[in-house]
Enzyme design. Structure first.
Site, PDB file in Angstrom:
ATOM      1  N   GLY A   9       0.834  -1.191   0.000  1.00 20.70           N
ATOM      2  CA  GLY A   9       0.000   0.000   0.000  1.00 20.70           C
ATOM      3  C   GLY A   9       0.867   1.238   0.000  1.00 20.70           C
ATOM      4  N   CYS A  10       0.350   2.325   0.523  1.00 18.76           N
ATOM      5  CA  CYS A  10       1.094   3.584   0.564  1.00 18.76           C
ATOM      6  C   CYS A  10       2.432   3.377   1.274  1.00 18.76           C
ATOM      7  CB  CYS A  10       0.271   4.652   1.283  1.00 18.76           C
ATOM      8  SG  CYS A  10       1.149   6.209   1.467  1.00 18.76           S
ATOM      9  N   PHE A  11       3.508   3.786   0.618  1.00 17.74           N
ATOM     10  CA  PHE A  11       4.837   3.504   1.170  1.00 17.74           C
ATOM     11  C   PHE A  11       5.200   4.332   2.385  1.00 17.74           C
ATOM     12  CE2 PHE A  11       6.784   5.762  -2.855  1.00 17.74           C
ATOM     13  CZ  PHE A  11       6.218   6.972  -2.501  1.00 17.74           C
ATOM     14  N   TRP A  12       4.482   5.411   2.663  1.00 16.95           N
ATOM     15  CA  TRP A  12       4.789   6.222   3.846  1.00 16.95           C
ATOM     16  C   TRP A  12       4.675   5.399   5.121  1.00 16.95           C
ATOM     17  CZ3 TRP A  12       0.903  10.656   2.463  1.00 16.95           C
ATOM     18  CH2 TRP A  12       1.384  11.386   1.370  1.00 16.95           C
TER      19      TRP A  12
END
Length: 162
Positions: A9-12
């Site tokens: 998912g979102c890499f953050w």
């Protein structure tokens, strides 16, 4: 020092989560296993480059075994969802484990088989050798450190050091 790349998912949030694990030495976010050269975030968001948002991890294998790292990964993804995690949808948000050392494949597959026992639906997480990785833009690196109230699909309690 060993390397492994996780897409979830979102890499953050993926990067913030793995930075809480003892034995992880370095992380950076970027784009893995696509089919263009030097993509930008905007390119990846078009869903046409083949890249996954991913976290590149360097770890001390004397302090942290790959099995433990993969177990940690399974805790923050739903591996049965195709091209989606949390509120994020698109091929760049697929789950994937990309390995650098061929010898890691056996450990990864054994972990996946063990994880599959928890689900009725099949695990759709890609497990592939790392073909390519391009660093994301600087503003994405350690994003949640710079923006503590930024979006994250991973529960905040999992982003504390452990």
């Amino acid at each position: 020092m060993k390397k492994i790349i996780f897409a979830g998912g979102c890499f953050w949030g993926v990067e913030a989560y793995f930075n809480t694990i003892d034995g992880v030495l370095n992380t950076k976010v970027g784009y893995a296993n696509g089919n263009t050269e030097d993509p930008t975030y905007e390119d990846v968001c078009t869903d046409s480059t083949g890249y996954a948002e991913a976290c590149y991890i360097e770890y001390d294998e004397k302090q942290l075994k790959l099995e433990k790292l993969i177990d940690a990964y399974w805790k923050v993804v739903d591996p049965t969802l195709k091209n989606r995690q949390g509120h994020d949808e698109g091929t760049q948000y697929r789950t994937g484990i990309y390995y650098v050392d061929e010898e890691d494949l056996k450990v990864i597959l054994e972990s996946k088989d063990k994880e599959q026992e928890k689900y009725d639906a099949p695990i759709v997480t890609e497990i592939l050798p790392l073909k390519n990785f391009y660093d994301a833009e600087e503003y994405h690196q350690k994003y949640l450190d710079k923006n503590p109230n930024g979006y994250c699909h991973i529960p905040k309690e999992l982003l504390k050091k452990h």
